[in-house]
Scaffold this motif. Structure first.
Motif, PDB file in Angstrom:
ATOM      1  N   GLN A 258      -0.718   5.262 -17.924  1.00  0.00           N
ATOM      2  CA  GLN A 258      -1.353   6.351 -17.188  1.00  0.00           C
ATOM      3  C   GLN A 258      -0.693   6.505 -15.826  1.00  0.00           C
ATOM      4  O   GLN A 258      -0.694   5.590 -15.006  1.00  0.00           O
ATOM      5  CB  GLN A 258      -2.853   6.108 -17.009  1.00  0.00           C
ATOM      6  CG  GLN A 258      -3.547   7.300 -16.329  1.00  0.00           C
ATOM      7  CD  GLN A 258      -5.040   7.108 -16.160  1.00  0.00           C
ATOM      8  OE1 GLN A 258      -5.519   5.987 -16.129  1.00  0.00           O
ATOM      9  NE2 GLN A 258      -5.768   8.203 -16.033  1.00  0.00           N
ATOM     10  N   THR A 259      -0.137   7.684 -15.577  1.00  0.00           N
ATOM     11  CA  THR A 259       0.494   7.992 -14.306  1.00  0.00           C
ATOM     12  C   THR A 259      -0.546   8.588 -13.369  1.00  0.00           C
ATOM     13  O   THR A 259      -1.221   9.559 -13.720  1.00  0.00           O
ATOM     14  CB  THR A 259       1.651   8.995 -14.498  1.00  0.00           C
ATOM     15  OG1 THR A 259       2.543   8.492 -15.490  1.00  0.00           O
ATOM     16  CG2 THR A 259       2.412   9.202 -13.198  1.00  0.00           C
ATOM     17  N   VAL A 260      -0.680   8.010 -12.184  1.00  0.00           N
ATOM     18  CA  VAL A 260      -1.685   8.471 -11.217  1.00  0.00           C
ATOM     19  C   VAL A 260      -1.079   8.479  -9.828  1.00  0.00           C
ATOM     20  O   VAL A 260      -0.028   7.890  -9.584  1.00  0.00           O
ATOM     21  CB  VAL A 260      -2.933   7.564 -11.229  1.00  0.00           C
ATOM     22  CG1 VAL A 260      -3.620   7.596 -12.578  1.00  0.00           C
ATOM     23  CG2 VAL A 260      -2.567   6.121 -10.853  1.00  0.00           C
ATOM     24  N   THR A 261      -1.742   9.158  -8.914  1.00  0.00           N
ATOM     25  CA  THR A 261      -1.286   9.150  -7.527  1.00  0.00           C
ATOM     26  C   THR A 261      -1.540   7.781  -6.909  1.00  0.00           C
ATOM     27  O   THR A 261      -2.560   7.145  -7.174  1.00  0.00           O
ATOM     28  CB  THR A 261      -2.018  10.211  -6.697  1.00  0.00           C
ATOM     29  OG1 THR A 261      -3.432  10.010  -6.793  1.00  0.00           O
ATOM     30  CG2 THR A 261      -1.671  11.608  -7.191  1.00  0.00           C
ATOM     31  N   ALA A 262      -0.609   7.352  -6.081  1.00  0.00           N
ATOM     32  CA  ALA A 262      -0.713   6.045  -5.417  1.00  0.00           C
ATOM     33  C   ALA A 262      -1.645   6.152  -4.213  1.00  0.00           C
ATOM     34  O   ALA A 262      -1.263   5.899  -3.063  1.00  0.00           O
ATOM     35  CB  ALA A 262       0.669   5.556  -5.007  1.00  0.00           C
ATOM     36  N   THR A 263      -2.882   6.537  -4.487  1.00  0.00           N
ATOM     37  CA  THR A 263      -3.915   6.686  -3.466  1.00  0.00           C
ATOM     38  C   THR A 263      -5.137   5.902  -3.932  1.00  0.00           C
ATOM     39  O   THR A 263      -5.248   5.562  -5.120  1.00  0.00           O
ATOM     40  CB  THR A 263      -4.314   8.165  -3.301  1.00  0.00           C
ATOM     41  OG1 THR A 263      -4.852   8.647  -4.546  1.00  0.00           O
ATOM     42  CG2 THR A 263      -3.111   9.023  -2.907  1.00  0.00           C
ATOM     43  N   PRO A 264      -6.048   5.589  -3.023  1.00  0.00           N
ATOM     44  CA  PRO A 264      -7.268   4.903  -3.474  1.00  0.00           C
ATOM     45  C   PRO A 264      -7.977   5.654  -4.589  1.00  0.00           C
ATOM     46  O   PRO A 264      -8.448   5.048  -5.556  1.00  0.00           O
ATOM     47  CB  PRO A 264      -8.119   4.839  -2.199  1.00  0.00           C
ATOM     48  CG  PRO A 264      -7.120   4.801  -1.096  1.00  0.00           C
ATOM     49  CD  PRO A 264      -5.994   5.696  -1.555  1.00  0.00           C
ATOM     50  N   ARG A 265      -8.068   6.985  -4.480  1.00  0.00           N
ATOM     51  CA  ARG A 265      -8.713   7.776  -5.523  1.00  0.00           C
ATOM     52  C   ARG A 265      -7.996   7.643  -6.854  1.00  0.00           C
ATOM     53  O   ARG A 265      -8.608   7.423  -7.898  1.00  0.00           O
ATOM     54  CB  ARG A 265      -8.737   9.255  -5.116  1.00  0.00           C
ATOM     55  CG  ARG A 265      -9.393  10.153  -6.143  1.00  0.00           C
ATOM     56  CD  ARG A 265      -8.994  11.608  -5.941  1.00  0.00           C
ATOM     57  NE  ARG A 265      -7.604  11.819  -6.331  1.00  0.00           N
ATOM     58  CZ  ARG A 265      -6.709  12.444  -5.576  1.00  0.00           C
ATOM     59  NH1 ARG A 265      -7.034  12.904  -4.394  1.00  0.00           N
ATOM     60  NH2 ARG A 265      -5.480  12.606  -6.001  1.00  0.00           N
ATOM     61  N   GLY A 266      -6.658   7.746  -6.818  1.00  0.00           N
ATOM     62  CA  GLY A 266      -5.879   7.651  -8.040  1.00  0.00           C
ATOM     63  C   GLY A 266      -6.048   6.304  -8.712  1.00  0.00           C
ATOM     64  O   GLY A 266      -6.231   6.223  -9.936  1.00  0.00           O
ATOM     65  N   ARG A 267      -5.981   5.254  -7.918  1.00  0.00           N
ATOM     66  CA  ARG A 267      -6.108   3.897  -8.481  1.00  0.00           C
ATOM     67  C   ARG A 267      -7.511   3.639  -9.019  1.00  0.00           C
ATOM     68  O   ARG A 267      -7.682   3.036 -10.083  1.00  0.00           O
ATOM     69  CB  ARG A 267      -5.741   2.869  -7.414  1.00  0.00           C
ATOM     70  CG  ARG A 267      -4.250   2.858  -7.047  1.00  0.00           C
ATOM     71  CD  ARG A 267      -3.928   1.663  -6.171  1.00  0.00           C
ATOM     72  NE  ARG A 267      -2.504   1.584  -5.884  1.00  0.00           N
ATOM     73  CZ  ARG A 267      -1.924   2.101  -4.800  1.00  0.00           C
ATOM     74  NH1 ARG A 267      -2.669   2.742  -3.910  1.00  0.00           N
ATOM     75  NH2 ARG A 267      -0.623   1.977  -4.595  1.00  0.00           N
ATOM     76  N   GLU A 268      -8.512   4.088  -8.296  1.00  0.00           N
ATOM     77  CA  GLU A 268      -9.893   3.876  -8.752  1.00  0.00           C
ATOM     78  C   GLU A 268     -10.141   4.568 -10.093  1.00  0.00           C
ATOM     79  O   GLU A 268     -10.710   3.973 -11.021  1.00  0.00           O
ATOM     80  CB  GLU A 268     -10.869   4.400  -7.706  1.00  0.00           C
ATOM     81  CG  GLU A 268     -10.981   3.523  -6.476  1.00  0.00           C
ATOM     82  CD  GLU A 268     -11.832   4.163  -5.394  1.00  0.00           C
ATOM     83  OE1 GLU A 268     -12.289   5.312  -5.598  1.00  0.00           O
ATOM     84  OE2 GLU A 268     -12.038   3.527  -4.350  1.00  0.00           O
TER      85      GLU A 268
END
Length: 510
Positions: A359-369
């Motif tokens: 899963q590709t996500v933004t490297a931000t707290p929101r993305g990781r959560e």
């Protein structure tokens, strides 16, 4: 033509008038002068729409300083004049005539004319330019009627055009093609438009600076002397900058910060409930996601509503479609699959092979959560998920090029659902990055795009969502509610359509 006439009748009589009212009530006359700093989530893709391909909400915030749309939307969704005083359809909506405002000039002094409008849109529509955003609208070409008359010829009847072009986007924000031709490759970092502010400087990953346009066509505006837009990818750092006063406005989507802001007397929280959704796209062209059983197992194994209630602290309810309450489309049956981990396990057993996903996500707290919640739910049903955090620019690039298995995405808020649905799910759309191909879906999308009967359009979109939910092309993981937080002295920011913070009418109270 009854439904169509009621929908567009107002457009034929629009004339110059007031712009959108601010979301915060004014108790004093606007104050002129000052500098407003805005904290946004990411750096900018650039300001040549062909090169950028897509505008994030951060880029729309910046681009709206320099570029404008033909029409505008007020906070209730009503159409207002901007660069065009009116947009009027022919009998069936296959041709729209835009009457332009006289005396408007680009920042370099060149006149804004119907030729400017035609040059902008025809450049984006030219297949040789490979502009992905052309999937958003059904314009065939734009012709010049006279110096202040632009004629939009559609591929078929289209009731949504004025509202589609009224919301700032990579397609609707009009650039100076003349300046682009003169500047060449440098234009992407040196935009020229008709907007309220003039570009001064862009320091990559640091800040963009714009100054008041002294020759703006609306002589009363803008009120601010200068606007600085700062990319601050870390939401906690962005919020801390606001509290300290380093910036006066931030775009925000982290629930903890929004909840804190609502309790802080020095801050004002703005929000807008729009169409669209927070989504998890699945690449239907790559194993194992090219098997419907796997996709359905993922859908039934993901506790979308329970997870959202925790992650958003109740700020973002989850719907089973991306239309949103503002669209007027309410489907009695969306065909949404239930949360059923046991049934998900049976589907995976029937598939008969181990399932591993990235899963590709933004490297931000929101993305990781969000990724960690997805990972935990998938583990419960026997799917291994590797989390791949990247910056937002890289996520957009990889997703649009179909270089992903599972991604994080957002269907942005638009005034009409047609552009996003057609762009994301029609088999021929260059933005259909899930690689989904379904002839019945294509047929329903065409009804939604071309029908002048609102009841038929709504029925088509309800039939469409049942197919998409059964095939599990995307997962709807959050409603599209945009938040901005301002210092208490900031006034005049309108509805956050598309997540963009627009400051043409903003001012700083003393």
């Amino acid at each position: 033509m009854g439904v169509f006439s009621r929908r567009v009748g107002l457009l034929a009589v629009l004339s110059a008038g007031l712009l959108a009212a601010p979301a915060v009530a004014q108790t004093q006359a606007p104050v002129r002068g000052g500098t407003l700093s805005i904290g946004v989530e990411s750096d900018f893709e650039g300001f040549d729409p062909v090169k950028a391909g897509v505008y994030s909400n951060s880029t729309v915030t910046a681009a709206s300083l320099f570029y404008e749309t033909l029409m505008r939307l007020d906070d209730k969704g009503g159409l207002l004049p901007a660069l065009a005083l009116s947009m009027t359809p022919n009998e069936d909506g296959s041709i729209w005539v835009a009457k332009l405002r006289a005396g408007v000039k680009f920042h370099d002094g060149s006149p804004f004319t119907a030729q400017s409008v035609a040059d902008h849109f025809n450049r984006l529509l030219d297949p040789n330019n490979r502009f992905a955003g052309r999937a958003y609208v059904a314009i065939e070409k734009v012709e010049v009627g006279d110096e202040l008359t632009a004629v939009f010829k559609m591929r078929g009847p289209n009731a949504a055009l004025p509202r589609t072009l009224a919301q700032p986007s990579v397609f609707s924000l009009i650039i100076s093609v003349k300046a682009l031709q003169e500047k060449g490759a440098d234009y992407n970092r040196n935009p020229v438009g008709t907007g309220p502010f003039v570009f001064k400087e862009w320091r990559a990953a640091d800040r963009l600076i714009a100054e008041r346009n002294p020759n703006y066509w609306d002589k009363d505006r803008p009120y601010l002397d200068r606007v600085i837009v700062r990319p601050l990818p870390d939401s906690d750092a962005r919020y801390a900058s606001l509290v300290k006063g380093d910036v006066q406005v931030i775009w925000e989507d982290r629930a903890e910060n929004i909840v804190k802001a609502k309790k802080d007397k020095n801050l004002i929280t703005l929000h807008w409930v729009g169409s669209g959704a927070l989504v998890v796209p699945l690449n239907t062209q790559r194993e194992p996601l090219n098997d419907k059983r796997v996709r359905q197992a993922i859908s039934m194994g993901l506790n979308r509503k329970g997870n959202a209630a925790i992650l958003s602290q109740g700020l973002r309810p989850v719907y089973d479609d991306p239309y949103g309450p503002a669209s007027g489309i309410a489907c009695a049956d969306t065909g949404a699959l239930p949360y059923d981990p046991e049934r998900a396990k049976k589907l995976l057993a029937d598939y008969g092979k181990p399932v591993k996903l990235v899963q590709t996500v933004t490297a931000t707290p929101r993305g990781r959560e969000n990724a960690q919640v997805f990972q935990a739910d998938m583990k419960k049903i026997g799917i291994d998920v590797e989390i791949k955090p990247v910056d937002q620019t890289q996520l957009v690039k990889e997703t649009l090029s179909r270089d992903f298995l599972v991604s994080g995405w957002r269907i942005i808020d638009l005034a009409d659902v047609d552009p996003q649905m057609f762009a994301n799910f029609h088999s021929k759309s260059p933005i259909n990055f899930s690689g989904y191909n379904n002839a019945e879906v294509d047929r329903l999308l065409l009804i939604g795009r071309t029908s002048l009967d609102e009841n038929k359009r709504k029925a088509a979109y309800c039939d469409l969502i049942k197919i998409l939910n059964d095939d599990v092309v995307w997962l709807w993981t959050g409603s599209n509610i945009d938040f901005a937080i301002t210092r208490s002295n900031v006034r005049g920011i309108p509805a956050l359509r598309g997540g963009a913070v627009q400051v043409e009418a903003a001012w700083l109270a003393k």
